[in-house]
Each structure stands twice: as C-alpha cells, then as structure tokens.
Design an enzyme around this catalytic site. Structure first.
Site, PDB file in Angstrom:
ATOM      1  N   CYS A 259       0.853  -1.203   0.000  1.00 25.10           N
ATOM      2  CA  CYS A 259       0.000   0.000   0.000  1.00 25.10           C
ATOM      3  C   CYS A 259       0.880   1.241   0.000  1.00 25.10           C
ATOM      4  CB  CYS A 259      -0.940   0.000   1.197  1.00 25.10           C
ATOM      5  SG  CYS A 259      -1.761  -1.570   1.509  1.00 25.10           S
ATOM      6  N   ALA A 261       1.649   3.898  -2.192  1.00 24.99           N
ATOM      7  CA  ALA A 261       1.388   5.259  -2.695  1.00 24.99           C
ATOM      8  C   ALA A 261       0.851   6.155  -1.564  1.00 24.99           C
ATOM      9  CB  ALA A 261       0.382   5.196  -3.831  1.00 24.99           C
ATOM     10  N   LYS A 265       7.053   6.973   2.372  1.00 25.34           N
ATOM     11  CA  LYS A 265       7.845   5.981   3.099  1.00 25.34           C
ATOM     12  C   LYS A 265       8.747   5.197   2.141  1.00 25.34           C
ATOM     13  CE  LYS A 265       4.211   5.638   6.595  1.00 25.34           C
ATOM     14  NZ  LYS A 265       3.326   6.626   5.922  1.00 25.34           N
ATOM     15  N   ASP A 306      -3.091  -5.910  -5.942  1.00 26.94           N
ATOM     16  CA  ASP A 306      -3.691  -6.021  -4.613  1.00 26.94           C
ATOM     17  C   ASP A 306      -2.664  -6.729  -3.725  1.00 26.94           C
ATOM     18  OD1 ASP A 306      -5.045  -6.773  -2.314  1.00 26.94           O
ATOM     19  OD2 ASP A 306      -6.906  -7.224  -3.361  1.00 26.94           O
ATOM     20  N   CYS A 379      -2.640   5.408  10.182  1.00 32.96           N
ATOM     21  CA  CYS A 379      -2.836   6.794  10.617  1.00 32.96           C
ATOM     22  C   CYS A 379      -4.202   6.914  11.285  1.00 32.96           C
ATOM     23  CB  CYS A 379      -2.696   7.760   9.443  1.00 32.96           C
ATOM     24  SG  CYS A 379      -3.788   7.402   8.046  1.00 32.96           S
TER      25      CYS A 379
END
Length: 451
Positions: A259, A261, A265, A306, A379
């Site tokens: 994941c 985008a 990081k 995915d 987050c």
C-alpha cells in the site's frame, strides 16, 4: 455605423473562489466525496484551473476552516436562524457557512464576507429567494457570533460524538479533549529532507523538529517552494516519517512496501539504501508514486497489484528482509490535515477496514524471511486498527514476536511510545507556543520480527 459591442461584465473578485468552495463543500457534506478527490487528479473540480494561486489558496482555506469548525458553525447559525438552515437550497446553506467562517475565523472584512455570500446565493436559481435571509443572518453573525462561540467553547462540537466517545474511552476524557483542540488548528507544512535539515529549516523559514522533520508555516503552492523542483525534499507529516525508520539500517536490504502510494515511506527507504518493491492496487496512485520518485531522483520497483494477493501462488514467498504495511484505515489520526475525514467516516467503516488489515498482516508475515522485520502502521486513533490488530496477529502467528521500539529511536520522545514498546502519536503531542507549529498526525506503529 458598426454595431456596439459590450464587454461581458467582470466577475466580482473572489466570487469564483467562493463558488468553487461551495461546490466542494456540497461534495463533502451531501455527496460524500473526499477533499482529495475534488482537489486533485482526474476527478478534480474543473473550475480550479481558472483560479489564481491566491484564490486557490483562499478556497482551500475556506473549505478546511468550515470543516474544522462545522459543529460550532452549526450552533452559531442555529441560534441566529428562527427556522433553521434552509434545506431546500444547498447553496444557501453553503453561503451561510462560507460567510460565517470568514467573519468568525478568517482575516476577511465583514462587509466583504456578507456581500460575497449574498452574491453567491443570488447566482443560484433555487437559493436566490434566500438572499435577504443570508444578508440579515450574516450581519447578525458579525455582531453576535463571538459570544455564541464563547458559550460553547468548553464543548467539543467540532468532532462527531461517536468519535469523541471512542477517544474518551481509549485515551481518557482529558486527552480526548486535548486531541479535539489540537485538530481544530490549521496545521503546519511538514517536510522530509534528504540531508541538512537545519539548512532547509532556515531557508524555508521554519524549524527542525527533534525527529529531523522540517516544519514551516509557508503557504501557497508547494511546487513553487525552494528545493521542490530539484527533489531535495517531500511533504510528509512528522509522525508519518517515523515508521520507515524503525527498520534500522536497511542499506542493501530487500524491503516490500505494501500500500505504498503516494510514496513518502518508499522514498525514505530508498534514500536509506534499501532495494524497495512498492506495491499499490491503484494504477493512478502508482503513477503518482512514480512521478514523486522521479522528481526526487530515487528508484524503486513499482507494482500495480492487490497486496493481499501478491505475489501469485506460483511465486516464492518469504523473500524480503523487511515488509512495511502502511494499511488503509479510518484515517482518524489525520483529521487535522484532512478535516473531511471527521464527517465522511462512520463507526461501521472500522469493521471492514480491520478485516483488510488482518489480511495484509498475514500476507506480510508470509513475505518475510526468517529473522526479517515487519513494521505495521496506520494513521488511525482507533485501537482496533492498532494495538488490537497486533495483539490478534501475535496470537495467531507464533513465529512473530514484538521488537519494542526504544525512545532513542524516536528522538527521545518517550511520550509517543506505549508500555509494550509500540509507537502511538497523538495530535496533541509535540506542543508548541504557536499551536500551528505543534502537534502530530495520530499514528500507530509496531515492529515485529520473524523467528
């Protein structure tokens, strides 16, 4: 005699910005569209291209201020309206919110705020009949609005009740109120720099945080700031910059960023010398990641897939020295930067997201070499997406153990570590005399090692 040609009337300055702000507010509050979707990319509001940089910044600040203060605005307007906000004309509602927000919190002359809101209503067929009402209410707001704010100052009207109840239950009522206060302030611009943070802090009229992030209050187009075009830095909240550092020395190591985008990081890991495979399911987001890396002069292998199904069964697993799972989540830790999240998310969203997080963690464990490090982060301020997710994984995967994070790894900020040794930043952490220079996004991160 040639026919007389009349020039079209010039639009009142600032009206276009407020019209687009009204459209975008309607998108959030009535059509459940995110700010990001309406401000950037292929589905962005077409009128944005016609705005000057100044008007675009005004429009963004207008929308953000209204969403940050939506509960308080609702209280003020309800006290000034005998029959409540008109429901048959969304433009009238938007005009009242836009006018009141400018009067109460923005450096806009009251007469201009009233006049432009009235013009906004007059330009809409359904709302035009409310022009007199909007004029009268906003004039009253200029006279009586501040006392109405003061009478509810101790309440937390600008956070949905379901969120406040969750935060009070998990963090305690006092901390929950501190979080609510912190997310009410317009945040700073945080930058991760490739090198020489002190020099960039001085050049950008900001300051260097203990963690090495450069924080500045400069406004306007980010692309016009010194160092952007040359790829010396990228935008990344100070809290978001911490999880990638938890791998330690990654030089020459193979790291999978699930994941990945938009790539902040990924950029950190590549800059530190890692060989990164960045995976994301969205082709558009991967394209943005590639653009960001190209501007920064950094290279990573990018994959559109995915992550829960990558790689296929015919490919070898357990091939990475490290796996970073920056999982999709309710994003409640980012409300200070993305105030639409507070009004778009619902409590039932969390269940579906935790199921996805569980699958991502299982995939990450399978991709990891023995002795490799897994860093999981979200987050989110919600425990189901943080502490509880890791507790469930450790119960199910006997081959994983927690590697507690030490205060020295996070610039000595022991207050952002849990008793178990996980990272837990809150919007009220890192206080500052100027509230705009304080705070962090709410992040959770845990570090695990595969035996």
């Amino acid at each position: 005699m040639p026919p007389v040609r009349f020039a079209p009337p010039t639009e009142v300055p600032g009206l276009a910005a407020r019209r687009i702000a009204a459209d975008i507010l309607d998108g959030v509050l009535h059509k459940r569209r995110t700010l990001d979707d309406q401000l950037d990319g292929a589905a962005a509001h077409p009128g944005l291209k016609t705005l000057s940089d100044r008007d675009r910044a005004l429009m963004r600040r207008l929308v953000a201020t209204i969403l940050r203060r939506l509960g308080t605005l609702g209280h003020v307007l309800s006290r000034l309206l005998d029959r409540g906000i008109p429901t048959d004309a969304p433009r009238a509602q938007s005009a009242l919110l836009i006018g009141a927000a400018q009067i109460l919190w923005m450096d806009v002359p009251d007469h201009a705020a009233v006049d432009l809101s009235v013009r906004l209503v007059q330009s809409d067929r359904r709302a035009a009949k409310y022009a007199g009402l909007v004029n009268a209410v906003l004039r009253r707001c200029a006279r009586e609005g501040q006392p109405l704010i003061d009478e509810v100052a101790a309440q937390t009207l600008d956070v949905p009740p379901w969120l406040m109840a969750r935060w009070a239950a998990h963090y305690g009522e006092s901390t929950a109120k501190e979080i609510a206060t912190a997310i009410g302030h317009e945040p700073s611009l945080d930058l991760t720099v490739k090198s020489d943070a002190a020099q960039w802090a001085a050049r950008l009229h900001g300051e260097e945080l203990p963690t090495g992030t450069v924080r500045t209050l400069l406004q306007g187009s980010v692309t016009m700031l010194p160092g952007f075009a040359e790829g010396h830095w990228w935008v990344q909240d100070a809290a978001a910059a911490l999880p990638a550092r938890l791998f330690g020395d990654v030089a020459g190591k193979a790291i999978a960023d699930l994941c990945a985008a938009p790539g902040g990081k990924t950029a950190q890991l590549v800059q530190a010398g890692a060989n990164v495979t960045a995976i994301d399911r969205s082709p558009n987001r991967v394209a943005r990641l590639r653009d960001n890396l190209a501007r920064l002069g950094l290279q990573a292998q990018t994959v559109v897939a995915d992550a829960t199904e990558w790689p296929g069964d015919d490919q070898t697993s357990a091939t990475f020295d490290g796996v970073l799972v920056d999982a999709p989540c309710a994003s409640t830790g980012t409300i200070r930067r993305h105030p639409d999240v507070a009004w778009l998310r619902q409590e039932f969203d969390i269940g579906a997201l935790t199921a996805l997080q569980k699958r991502l963690l299982q995939k990450a464990a399978a991709l990891l070499k023995p002795g490799g490090t897994l860093v999981y982060c979200t987050c989110s301020l919600e425990p189901e997406e943080g502490e509880q997710a890791i507790a469930a994984l450790l119960s199910a995967e006997q081959g994983l153990r927690r590697a507690p994070i030490e205060a020295g790894e996070v610039a000595g900020l022991g207050e952002i570590l849990t008793p178990e040794g996980d990272l837990r930043t809150l919007p009220c952490h890192l206080p500052h005399a100027d509230p705009r220079l304080g705070g962090l996004d709410g992040f959770y991160a845990a570090r695990l090692v595969k035996s």
